[in-house]
Design an enzyme around this catalytic site. Sequence first.
Site, short mmCIF file in Angstrom:
data_model
loop_
_atom_site.label_atom_id
_atom_site.label_comp_id
_atom_site.label_asym_id
_atom_site.label_seq_id
_atom_site.Cartn_x
_atom_site.Cartn_y
_atom_site.Cartn_z
CG HIS A 65 -56.23 2.58 40.45
ND1 HIS A 65 -56.36 3.94 40.61
CD2 HIS A 65 -55.63 2.41 39.25
CE1 HIS A 65 -55.85 4.57 39.55
NE2 HIS A 65 -55.42 3.66 38.70
CG ASP A 70 -55.13 6.65 35.54
OD1 ASP A 70 -55.41 5.58 36.11
OD2 ASP A 70 -54.00 7.15 35.56
CD GLU A 126 -52.19 2.63 39.76
OE1 GLU A 126 -51.56 2.15 38.81
OE2 GLU A 126 -52.50 3.85 39.82
CD GLU A 127 -52.96 7.23 39.52
OE1 GLU A 127 -51.74 7.25 39.27
OE2 GLU A 127 -53.83 7.10 38.64
CG ASP A 161 -54.92 1.45 35.63
OD1 ASP A 161 -55.56 2.52 35.52
OD2 ASP A 161 -53.97 1.31 36.43
CG HIS A 181 -51.36 10.99 35.88
ND1 HIS A 181 -50.32 10.52 36.66
CD2 HIS A 181 -52.24 9.97 35.81
CE1 HIS A 181 -50.57 9.27 37.02
NE2 HIS A 181 -51.74 8.91 36.51
#
Length: 358
Positions: free
Chosen positions: A70, A182, A214-215, A237, A322
Site C-alpha cells: 500500500h 509502513d 490502507e491506513e 506490509d 505510526h
Amino acid sequence: MTQIRQETLTRMKELTELHAVPGFENEVREYLKEKMAPYVDEIIGDNMGSIYGVKKSKKENAPKVLVAAHMDEIGFMVTEMTKEGMLKFTALGGVSSDVWLSQTLQLKTREGRYYNGVVGSIPKHFRTGKETGVSIADMLLDVGAESLDQLKEMGIKIGDTIVPRTDFERLTENRVLAKAWDNRYGCLVGLELLEQLKDKELDVDLYVGANVQEEVGLRGASASVNLIQPDLALVVDCSPANDMKGHIGLSGALGKGVLIRILDRTMILSERMRDYLIDTVEEKEIEHQYFQSPGGTDGGEIHKSLTGIPTAVIGVCARYIHTSKAIYDVRDYLSAKTLLEELVLDLSSEKIEYLKFN
C-alpha cells in the site's frame, strides 16, 4: 557484513521521504509508475488510484498472482486556520496523540508547495501542574505564519495534507531510521522483485503494485481485487516490533528475519499456506520468525474477496511505526525479498490449486 546495494538504499530514502497520506498518494503512485515501467509489460490501475505492473507469462491461461503493497502513510489533514496563524488538524490513520507535541511536520499545499512546522507544546515555565494529555483535536501546527491572512498568502487551505518531516538516515550497518517504512517497504520490495525477475519466465501472470487508503480501513484493496481477480495474493506490509526489552512472544524483533504472520485481527493464515511458507523458508534457509499482529493488512480484505483468495503476508517489522520515526533492520528486508522471490518463482497452476480449499 550486510550486503545491501546502494541502489536499494537510495530507493529506501526516495520512497520514505515522499509525502503520501491516505487519499493523496500521488507522489508514490508516480514514483512507482516510472520505476516499474522498464520491468513490466503494462501498468494498470483502478478508479481509486491503486496501480499494478503486469508481467505476463508465456503460458496460456496462466493463473494470476497478486503482490500487493500500500502506498499511503499515516498523517493528518488541515481542518481549521486560526486568526493567529495556527493550523488545527485531524488524523488520517491510526495514531496515538502522545507522540506529536514538539514534532516537526511537513504540510503540502494544493499547488505542491511544502512548509515545515512544529506541533505546539506548553513550555515548562507556563505549566500549572494541572495539564493532562492533549488530544489531536486540541493540537496546533505552527508553520511560522503571523496571521490568517499570511496562511492564505502561503497558499494553505483547509484540506491540505500533513506528514512527519523526517530524513532517511542509516544509523548503523544494519539499522535505518525513516518515516513511512509502513509501507514503503512493500513498495520497494515489489519494485525490486520485478527488477530481479525481469529476464525470467514465470508460470503465472504477475501483478505487482500498491493499493491506496490502507491506513484508514483497507479501503483500496477491494477495488484492485475486482480489477485483477487474482488466484493467489502475497501482501507485503510492515508491522510493529515490540523488542526494546527483548523478544517478547510473537511480537516481532529486528534482525530476526521475515515475518511468518500466522494471525492478525483481519486474517488467519490458512493451514496449507502456513505450511507452504514454512517449508520454503526452511528449505531455502531464509531467516524468519513467527508473528502475531494486533493490527491488520490489505490481506484482511483480499483473502475474503471473490470466492476466497489464498493469501499470505510477506512482512517485516519496525520499531515505533505510526509515529514520526521508525527504526528497522535491512537484514529483515533482504530476508523478505528472498522469500518473496522464491515463492513467485515456485508458484504454478498446480501449486495454487492445492493452496485453495475446493
